[in-house]
Design a protein around this motif. Structure first.
Motif, PDB file in Angstrom:
ATOM      1  N   ASN A 442       0.859  -1.187   0.000  1.00  0.00           N
ATOM      2  CA  ASN A 442       0.000   0.000   0.000  1.00  0.00           C
ATOM      3  C   ASN A 442       0.895   1.236   0.000  1.00  0.00           C
ATOM      4  O   ASN A 442       1.795   1.366   0.827  1.00  0.00           O
ATOM      5  N   GLN A 444      -0.566   4.567  -0.481  1.00  0.00           N
ATOM      6  CA  GLN A 444      -1.378   5.559   0.229  1.00  0.00           C
ATOM      7  C   GLN A 444      -2.722   4.907   0.537  1.00  0.00           C
ATOM      8  O   GLN A 444      -3.361   4.377  -0.374  1.00  0.00           O
ATOM      9  N   PRO A 445      -3.153   4.921   1.799  1.00  0.00           N
ATOM     10  CA  PRO A 445      -4.444   4.310   2.122  1.00  0.00           C
ATOM     11  C   PRO A 445      -5.603   5.218   1.726  1.00  0.00           C
ATOM     12  O   PRO A 445      -5.422   6.419   1.494  1.00  0.00           O
ATOM     13  N   GLY A 446      -6.797   4.638   1.658  1.00  0.00           N
ATOM     14  CA  GLY A 446      -8.006   5.443   1.494  1.00  0.00           C
ATOM     15  C   GLY A 446      -8.614   5.719   2.860  1.00  0.00           C
ATOM     16  O   GLY A 446      -8.408   4.953   3.796  1.00  0.00           O
ATOM     17  N   PRO A 457      -7.065   5.432  -2.483  1.00  0.00           N
ATOM     18  CA  PRO A 457      -5.814   4.699  -2.264  1.00  0.00           C
ATOM     19  C   PRO A 457      -4.929   4.590  -3.508  1.00  0.00           C
ATOM     20  O   PRO A 457      -5.398   4.735  -4.646  1.00  0.00           O
ATOM     21  N   THR A 459      -1.869   1.691  -4.724  1.00  0.00           N
ATOM     22  CA  THR A 459      -1.299   0.404  -4.311  1.00  0.00           C
ATOM     23  C   THR A 459      -0.375  -0.137  -5.394  1.00  0.00           C
ATOM     24  O   THR A 459      -0.590   0.124  -6.569  1.00  0.00           O
ATOM     25  N   ASP A 494      -7.052  -3.742  -1.532  1.00  0.00           N
ATOM     26  CA  ASP A 494      -6.543  -2.432  -1.148  1.00  0.00           C
ATOM     27  C   ASP A 494      -7.305  -1.310  -1.860  1.00  0.00           C
ATOM     28  O   ASP A 494      -7.595  -0.260  -1.281  1.00  0.00           O
ATOM     29  N   SER A 502      -7.889   5.241   8.046  1.00  0.00           N
ATOM     30  CA  SER A 502      -6.835   4.527   7.308  1.00  0.00           C
ATOM     31  C   SER A 502      -6.359   3.301   8.089  1.00  0.00           C
ATOM     32  O   SER A 502      -5.874   2.339   7.506  1.00  0.00           O
ATOM     33  N   HIS A 505      -7.958   0.309   6.618  1.00  0.00           N
ATOM     34  CA  HIS A 505      -8.103   0.284   5.166  1.00  0.00           C
ATOM     35  C   HIS A 505      -7.603  -1.029   4.552  1.00  0.00           C
ATOM     36  O   HIS A 505      -6.532  -1.532   4.884  1.00  0.00           O
TER      37      HIS A 505
END
Length: 726
Positions: A442, A444-446, A457, A459, A494, A502, A505
Motif C-alpha cells: 500500500n 497511500q491508504p483510502g 488509495p 497500491t 486495497d 486509514s 483500510h
C-alpha cells in the motif's frame, strides 16, 4: 483501456497520484516533519484534555486524522528501500523507517495519552461501530505496548526491546533486498536449463571467461532447480541459496529471544500467545491443533508422493547411465526437478509450452478484465501524455519510481456509479537492490476526510518475473500466473476498501484472514474457461515474434502450422489435472514453515529459547515434516544451511502468524466453493463479495464479514475436500 478508447468520464481522476521525486536528504527531512507534526497533535490532546473533558471527538479523532495524513507520506518513505535503484535512497529509506518506528514506539508508550484514552473508553459514549472499534484498538495498543507494566526498570526494558526489534527487522529485510550473490557455471553445467534463462545470464570475463553467472533471483533460481540435469549443480544452487544471507542468522536468534522476553514482561506465557490473542484463531492451542491435525492427515500422502518420485529418480538416473549414483534418498534439491518431470511424463504437461500462451502483458490485461467483470471496475492504463495530464507537476516521470513501472487509474463501472477508485502500479521485473519476492505494497491508504470528501488509495504490485528479450516477451509459467493473480487480489482488496479510518483500510485485517481474499481468487487460475480467456500465444503479438518463434523450432517442426492463438483445450485439461499433484508435499512444506514459526515462539521458558539453535531446529523440523533429505548424515550435521536467514515473513510481521496462510485457506475455500465454484464470473455475487468483505477492510470483525457473505458460520469442509482429506 488506453488512449482513445477511454470514455471522457474516466479521463480526469479527482486526485493526483503520489510523486516519487525524493532525495536521500528530502526523505529524512519529511520524516522529521511528520514526526514533529504527530508529536504536536499528541501533546495538544494531552494539554487540552483531562479525564472529565476527554471524549472520542477531542482525543481519538485528532490522532486518527493525524494517522491518516501521516500515512499518505510514510508508506512511500519506507517503500523506496524495496524498489529504488539508488543505494543512497534505499539507505535513507531504511534510516527514515527506523526513525518512524522509534517514534511509533515512543507514541505507543506515552502514559499521559493512555490515561486520557482510558478515560474515553470508561465513559462508554455512543459511537458508530468503526469509531468504537478504533477506540478499543487504540486502548488495547497501549496495553500491549507495556503501559500496564508499572513505570520503572521493567517498562524501560520493554521499550528498549521494542526499539531493538525494530532495528533487527529493518536490518534483516535490508540484507534480503540488497542480496546480490551468484555462482559462476560453465554452459555445460547448466544442461537442461531453458536457453532463454541461460542466454540472459551475465557473461564472465577474466578468470571467469567462458562462464555465466547464475544469481539467486527467482527467474534464475527456480528454472535451474526445475530443469538442471546435474544433481550436483542443483545441490550447489540449493545449498548456496539457503546460505545467501547468513549475516541474518544472529539477527533472527536475537529477535526470537527478545520477543519472548517482551511477551513475558507483559504477562504472557510466550510471544505466540501475545500475537494470536487478537487474531481469528485467538489461542495458540487452536493453531497448534489445526497444524497438528493437518500434519497427521497429510503425512501418509506425503510419504506416498515421495515413494513415487523416488522411483522416478531411480529410473531417470538409470536411463542416463548413472544408476550407481542412486542412494535411495530423495533430497531437497531433487524435488522441483522430479516434480516437474512427473508432471511432464505422467500428465504430459510441458510448462514451457504452456508459458508460451501467457505473455505477461496480455495476461495482465486478461486478469484486469476478469476483475472488471466480477467487481464492476474499469482499469485505465496511463502512458505518455496521459501520465503528464494526471501528474500534479505536469511531468509523468514524477509519478513512477522506475521506467518499467505500469500505472493504471481505477474506476467503478457505470453500474457501480463511475466513481474514481484509486491508482494501481505494477513493477514486475527484477533489478539490483529490489525486493526479491512478490508482494503488494500500500502506497497511500483510502479514508474519509469529512462527510463529503474521500481520499483514494494507491497500491503497488512488486514482482520478479523474467524480462522480455528481442525474441520473446516475458512469459509466465502457470505458477507465476497464480502468483500474479494472488498479488493482484491483495491489490484489489486495497483499492476497493472504503473505511472511515486509514487504520482499517484494505488489507489491514488480522493476519490469519488477510490471505483469504487473494487465495480465493487463485481458483480462477484453475478454471479452464478463465485460463482460456487469459491466454494468447506470444507468436500472435507481432510478425517479428512470430518469425522468432518459428526460428526457435527444431528443423523437423518448422513446416508445421502456426500454433492455436489460445491455449488448446487438450493442454488445458492436462494442466488442470495437475492441480493436486504432490499437493501433500506442497502443504507439508507450508506446515514446516508454520510449525517452525510456532515452535520458536512457544518455548516453555525463556531459558529454553536462549539455548535453542534456530538453524538446527529449522532443518530437523523440515526433515521430520516434509521428509526430504538435506546434507545431514545419520541424524547429525543439522547446521548445513540457514534457511531461516532468508525467511523474511518471520521478521516482517508474520511472526507467530505464518500458520495464517493455511488457516485462511479454510475461509477462502469455503467462500469459493459455496458461492463462486458454479459460476466464477457471476458479477452479482462478485459485487456482493466486494461490498460485504473487501470493502470493509478491518473496520469490523472479519468473522462478521464472513458470516454475512456466507449466510452462516464458516466451515472446514471445503478446505479438506479441496485437499482430498475429507
Amino acid at each position: 483501456m488506453t488512449g482513445a478508447q477511454v470514455p471522457e468520464r474516466y479521463r480526469k481522476p479527482p486526485q493526483a497520484p503520489p510523486t516519487f521525486t525524493a532525495t536521500p536528504e528530502s526523505l529524512i527531512k519529511v520524516t522529521e516533519r511528520l514526526i514533529a507534526q504527530s508529536k504536536s497533535v499528541q501533546d495538544k490532546v494531552v494539554a487540552d484534555n483531562d479525564a472529565s473533558s476527554a471524549t472520542f471527538r477531542n482525543v481519538n479523532l485528532p490522532m486518527a486524522v493525524d494517522d491518516n495524513t501521516m500515512a499518505l507520506e510514510s508508506h512511500i518513505i519506507g517503500f523506496y528501500q524495496a524498489v529504488s535503484t539508488s543505494k543512497e535512497l534505499r539507505d535513507a529509506s531504511t534510516e527514515a523507517e527506523k526513525m518512524l518506528d522509534d517514534f511509533g514506539i515512543e507514541s505507543s508508550m506515552r502514559e499521559d495519552v493512555f490515561k486520557i484514552v482510558d478515560a474515553v473508553l470508561k465513559k462508554n459514549e455512543p459511537l458508530d461501530p468503526e469509531s468504537r472499534r478504533l477506540l478499543e484498538k487504540d486502548h488495547k495498543n497501549f496495553v500491549r505496548n507495556g503501559l500496564n507494566i508499572p513505570a520503572g526498570p521493567k517498562r524501560d526494558r520493554f521499550k528498549e526491546i521494542k526499539k531493538r526489534l525494530s532495528e533487527l527487522s529493518i536490518e534483516f529485510q535490508k540484507t534480503l533486498n540488497e542480496e546480490n550473490g551468484g555462482i559462476w557455471f560453465t554452459p555445460q553445467d547448466l544442461e537442461g536449463v531453458p536457453a532463454d534463462v541461460v542466454n540472459n545470464l551475465e557473461k564472465g570475463t577474466g578468470e571467469n571467461e567462458g562462464k555465466i553467472r547464475l544469481t539467486f533471483k527467482y527467474p534464475d533460481l527456480f528454472p535451474t532447480l526445475k530443469y538442471a540435469v546435474s544433481p550436483d549443480v542443483r545441490k550447489k544452487v540449493f545449498v548456496d541459496n539457503e546460505n545467501k544471507c547468513n549475516t541474518n542468522v544472529p539477527l533472527f536468534k536475537e529477535a526470537i529471544e527478545l520477543r519472548d522476553e517482551a511477551a513475558r514482561l507483559l504477562g504472557y506465557e510466550n510471544h505466540a500467545q501475545f500475537r494470536i490473542e487478537d487474531k481469528m484463531a485467538k489461542t495458540t492451542k487452536t493453531v497448534d491443533d489445526f497444524l497438528g491435525d493437518l500434519r497427521k492427515r497429510l503425512g501418509p500422502g506425503g510419504l506416498k508422493e515421495i515413494a513415487t518420485l523416488l522411483k522416478m529418480k531411480e529410473e531417470d538416473l538409470k536411463a542416463r547411465g548413472k544408476a550407481q549414483t542412486f542412494d535411495g534418498r530423495y533430497y531437497l534439491w531433487d524435488h522441483r526437478f522430479y516434480d516437474r518431470l512427473l508432471v511432464e511424463k505422467d500428465y504430459e504437461v510441458d510448462h514451457e509450452k504452456i508459458a508460451d500462451y501467457f505473455p505477461l502483458q496480455t495476461t495482465i490485461r486478461g486478469m484486469l478484465h476478469i476483475f472488471e467483470e466480477i467487481f464492476g471496475l474499469v482499469f485505465v492504463e496511463l502512458t505518455g501524455a496521459d501520465r503528464d495530464a494526471v501528474s500534479s507537476s505536469g511531468n509523468g516521470k514524477d509519478i513512477v519510481w522506475h521506467e518499467d513501472v505500469a500505472l493504471f487509474s481505477v474506476w467503478d463501472d457505470e453500474g457501480e456509479g463511475s466513481e474514481f477508485v484509486g491508482y494501481l502500479y505494477l513493477d514486475l521485473h527484477p533489478r539490483d537492490g529490489k525486493y526479491g519476492h512478490a508482494a503488494n505494497f500500500n502506497l497511500q491508504p483510502g479514508f474519509q476526510v469529512n462527510s463529503t470528501t474521500r481520499r483514494y488509495p494507491a497500491t503497488a504490485l512488486v514482482c520478479n518475473f523474467s524480462k522480455p528479450t528481442p525474441k520473446k516477451p516475458s512469459l509466465l509459467q502457470h505458477d507465476e500466473v497464480v502468483t500474479l493473480f494472488h498479488e493482484l487480489g491483495h491489490g484489489i482488496h486495497d483499492l476497493v476498501s472504503r473505511t472511515t479510518y486509514s487504520r482499517f483500510h484494505g488489507t489491514n485485517t488480522v493476519r490469519d484472514f488477510v490471505e483469504a481474499p487473494s487465495q480465493m481468487l487463485e481458483n480462477w487460475c484453475w478454471d479452464p474457461a478463465q485460463l482460456k480467456a487469459l491466454s494468447k500465444h506470444y507468436s500472435y503479438l507481432s510478425p517479428d515474434l512470430a518469425a522468432a518463434w518459428k526460428d526457435g523450432l527444431p528443423e523437423a517442426e518448422k513446416g508445421n502450422a502456426a500454433p492455436e492463438e489460445q491455449i488448446p483445450d487438450a493442454l488445458l485439461e492436462k494442466l488442470v489435472r495437475t492441480k493436486h499433484v504432490n499437493a501433500a508435499m506442497f502443504n507439508l512444506r507450508q506446515l514446516h514453515f508454520g510449525i517452525y514459526d510456532m515452535t520458536v515462539h512457544t518455548p516453555s521458558s525463556h531459558d529454553e529459547v536462549v539455548k535453542l539453535d534456530p538453524t538446527v531446529l529449522y532443518n530437523q523440523l523440515r526433515h521430520e515434516i516434509a521428509r526430504l533429505q538435506g546434507l545431514e548424515v545419520d541424524g547429525k550435521g543439522w547446521n548445513w544451511a540457514n534457511g531461516q536467514s532468508t525467511f523474511g515473513h518471520l521478521i516482517g510481521g508474520y511472526d507467530a502468524g505464518y500458520y495464517g496462510y493455511l488457516y485462511s485457506q479454510v475461509y477462502s475455500a469455503d467462500m469459493f466453493h459455496s458461492v463462486f465454484a458454479k459460476d466464477p464470473m457471476n458479477g452479482k455475487e462478485g459485487r456482493r463479495y466486494r461490498h460485504t468483505v473487501l470493502e470493509k477492510g478491518g473496520s469490523r470483525e472479519e468473522m462478521e464479514s464472513l458470516r454475512e457473505f456466507l449466510g452462516r458460520e464458516p466451515s472446514t469442509e471445503s478446505f479438506y475436500k479441496e485437499l482430498g482429506l475429507n
